[in-house]
Design an enzyme around this catalytic site. Structure first.
Site, PDB file in Angstrom:
ATOM      1  N   LYS A 122      33.136 -28.668 -11.417  1.00 13.55           N
ATOM      2  CA  LYS A 122      34.746 -29.229 -10.063  1.00 13.55           C
ATOM      3  C   LYS A 122      35.747 -28.636 -10.105  1.00 13.55           C
ATOM      4  O   LYS A 122      35.312 -27.386  -9.909  1.00 13.55           O
ATOM      5  CB  LYS A 122      35.605 -30.041 -12.360  1.00 13.55           C
ATOM      6  CG  LYS A 122      37.113 -30.272 -11.125  1.00 13.55           C
ATOM      7  CD  LYS A 122      38.164 -30.805 -12.904  1.00 13.55           C
ATOM      8  CE  LYS A 122      39.373 -31.546 -12.317  1.00 13.55           C
ATOM      9  NZ  LYS A 122      39.617 -32.059 -13.165  1.00 13.55           N
ATOM     10  N   ASP A 227      48.206 -36.818 -17.933  1.00 15.64           N
ATOM     11  CA  ASP A 227      47.872 -37.806 -17.564  1.00 15.64           C
ATOM     12  C   ASP A 227      46.783 -38.677 -18.263  1.00 15.64           C
ATOM     13  O   ASP A 227      45.684 -39.038 -17.497  1.00 15.64           O
ATOM     14  CB  ASP A 227      46.986 -36.696 -16.166  1.00 15.64           C
ATOM     15  CG  ASP A 227      47.261 -38.407 -15.060  1.00 15.64           C
ATOM     16  OD1 ASP A 227      47.184 -39.242 -14.645  1.00 15.64           O
ATOM     17  OD2 ASP A 227      46.435 -37.819 -14.067  1.00 15.64           O
TER      18      ASP A 227
HETATM   19  P1  ADP Z   1      40.441 -35.535 -10.851  1.00 12.80           P
HETATM   20  O1  ADP Z   1      41.018 -34.321 -11.162  1.00 12.80           O
HETATM   21  O2  ADP Z   1      40.476 -35.408  -9.450  1.00 12.80           O
HETATM   22  O3  ADP Z   1      40.954 -36.195 -11.179  1.00 12.80           O
HETATM   23  P2  ADP Z   1      38.474 -35.551 -13.213  1.00 12.80           P
HETATM   24  O4  ADP Z   1      38.753 -34.120 -13.886  1.00 12.80           O
HETATM   25  O5  ADP Z   1      40.050 -36.847 -13.915  1.00 12.80           O
HETATM   26  O6  ADP Z   1      39.149 -34.966 -12.399  1.00 12.80           O
HETATM   27  O7  ADP Z   1      37.729 -36.145 -13.260  1.00 12.80           O
HETATM   28  C1  ADP Z   1      37.375 -37.043 -12.412  1.00 12.80           C
HETATM   29  C2  ADP Z   1      36.429 -38.407 -12.169  1.00 12.80           C
HETATM   30  O8  ADP Z   1      34.627 -37.220 -12.535  1.00 12.80           O
HETATM   31  C3  ADP Z   1      36.495 -38.789 -13.674  1.00 12.80           C
HETATM   32  O9  ADP Z   1      36.952 -39.890 -13.516  1.00 12.80           O
HETATM   33  C4  ADP Z   1      34.756 -39.322 -13.999  1.00 12.80           C
HETATM   34  O10 ADP Z   1      34.641 -39.967 -13.146  1.00 12.80           O
HETATM   35  C5  ADP Z   1      33.856 -38.183 -13.460  1.00 12.80           C
HETATM   36  N1  ADP Z   1      33.934 -36.455 -14.611  1.00 12.80           N
HETATM   37  C6  ADP Z   1      34.869 -35.686 -14.695  1.00 12.80           C
HETATM   38  N2  ADP Z   1      34.182 -34.377 -15.130  1.00 12.80           N
HETATM   39  C7  ADP Z   1      33.563 -35.317 -15.537  1.00 12.80           C
HETATM   40  C8  ADP Z   1      32.688 -34.800 -17.274  1.00 12.80           C
HETATM   41  N3  ADP Z   1      32.560 -33.550 -17.903  1.00 12.80           N
HETATM   42  N4  ADP Z   1      30.985 -35.313 -17.377  1.00 12.80           N
HETATM   43  C9  ADP Z   1      30.647 -36.357 -16.854  1.00 12.80           C
HETATM   44  N5  ADP Z   1      31.862 -37.153 -15.430  1.00 12.80           N
HETATM   45  C10 ADP Z   1      32.741 -36.585 -15.284  1.00 12.80           C
HETATM   46 MG    MG Z   2      41.168 -37.593 -13.408  1.00 12.83          MG
END
Ligand code: ADP
Ligand code: MG
Length: 378
Positions: A122, A227
């Site tokens: 991320k 959130d």
């Molecule tokens: P943001 O802060 O941009 O919302 P997130 O951490 O919510 O970022 O991640 C965005 C998307 O990426 C999530 O809605 C999910 O679909 C996918 N995602 C994030 N982390 C994971 C993970 N550890 N495993 C699988 N999918 C993930």
């Molecule tokens: Mg998110």
């Protein structure tokens, strides 16, 4: 912004040194004057001009001419490069696969570590929209004149890592944290879809209670997610919720704690009503249901996210709003075809054991752009 795999191609040791110099200079200068880059890089035979031109050509730095002087600033591309290089040296990311998410303030990729395990990378990108309002806030940098997005994105990643660690240690259903550097967090890839993409759940009442219990349990530990919505809850077979996305988490001691708590609760109530036509008279209230029993917010400070960093990020979040990813009205007509991670060639690393000196190999983060997966050699 997408992660530009082309930028991961070979950089000479000198180019890399100059890139690092720009990063170091960014601590005190929004636009780093060339003489300062020259001074920090301290190349034996000069040549910073040539290197900086090459870095600019690859969009790792950008030339900025402001009213007072000419200089360079690190771009997201340059910052990504530095972080990925560090992560690849540590073996936590050796190849980058498909992008699976684009948030307002992050990019999410499936990556592989040195053992071939799939992970999620991320990349935090705060200030993708605008930093102007933040820059006007004099308190915000506490004496620092610059850094904005760079600094805030890093803080956001540090915070996410610290919270994920502490939550995991206390048996909350969150991804296992793996590594963090600069604005990047590496974590377990959860094999699941966001609740948003789930059309039906067997027992909405059960999932609803589980989610509400999670909100209450977090509060008992002194925390509010901030959130808590259908995008940040992944549903693992057979209906087990996994919570993600922690940069906006807030202490139950925060001045607006009740507001954030109620908003999280409301978000779930509303979603269940609209999507699953499920409504319950039972839902937690901040005042009666959140007797604090533990102080995870305090523990987080001990696990690598210090009070000063917390304060700076808090100011940013309070000003920019936390958890803006509100559910929209249109929950019935949704896509469930979001890309699954089909990153096939991750282990196909042809560049392992790169010849040449160790130093040179270290400087070499190579990307194979011909496939979806780029292989970083360390
Ligand atoms: P943001 O802060 O941009 O919302 P997130 O951490 O919510 O970022 O991640 C965005 C998307 O990426 C999530 O809605 C999910 O679909 C996918 N995602 C994030 N982390 C994971 C993970 N550890 N495993 C699988 N999918 C993930
Ligand atoms: Mg998110």
């Amino acid at each position: 912004m997408k992660l530009n795999v082309k930028m991961l191609r070979y950089l000479s040791a000198e180019d890399f040194r100059v890139l690092t110099a720009v990063e170091m200079g960014s601590k005190n200068h929004e636009v780093v004057p060339l003489p300062i880059i020259v001074q920090i890089a301290n190349l034996r035979h000069g040549g910073v001009q040539k290197c900086i031109a090459e870095l600019a050509r690859r969009d790792l730095v950008a030339k900025v001419i402001n009213t007072k002087y000419e200089g360079y600033r690190l771009t997201y591309g340059g910052y990504d490069y530095l972080a990925l290089k560090t992560l690849s040296k540590r073996g936590s990311v050796v190849s980058v696969g498909n992008q699976i998410g684009v948030g307002k303030e992050s990019d999410i990729y499936v990556v592989a570590d040195a053992e071939g395990n799939q992970r999620v990378l991320k990349i935090h990108r705060l200030g993708r929209t605008s930093f102007r309002t933040v820059k006007n806030n004099r308190d915000y940098m506490q004496g620092r004149k610059s850094a904005s997005w760079l600094y805030m994105s890093r803080l956001s990643a540090i915070k996410e890592m610290a919270f994920m660690k502490v939550l995991k240690e206390h048996q909350f259903p969150v991804p296992t944290p793996v590594d963090q550097n600069r604005h990047c967090v590496v974590m377990e890839l959860v094999d699941a879809f966001p609740l948003r993409q789930i059309r039906e759940v067997g027992k909405p009442g059960r999932l609803y209670s589980e989610l509400m219990n999670m909100i209450v349990r977090l509060a008992q530990y002194g925390l509010i997610h901030g959130d808590f919505n259908e995008f940040n809850i992944l549903i693992k077979e057979p209906g087990i919720p996994i919570l993600i996305d922690f940069p906006q988490m807030v202490s139950t001691s925060h001045a607006n704690a009740e507001y954030y708590f109620n908003r999280d609760v409301e978000c779930i109530r509303l979603y269940f009503r609209r999507r699953f036509h499920y409504e319950s008279a039972l839902y937690p209230r901040f005042t009666t249901d959140t007797n604090r029993e533990f102080n995870l917010d305090v523990q987080v400070a001990a696990s690598g996210f210090n009070p000063k960093q917390q304060k700076v990020l808090e100011e940013y979040l309070d000003e920019h709003g936390r958890g803006d990813q509100q559910s929209d009205d249109d929950v019935s007509n949704d896509t469930d075809s979001e890309s699954e991670s089909d990153d096939t060639d991750l282990s196909d690393s042809e560049n392992e054991g790169n010849s040449g000196s160790e130093e040179k190999a270290e400087e070499n983060v190579e990307a194979n752009t011909s496939t979806n997966a780029s292989v970083l050699s360390t």
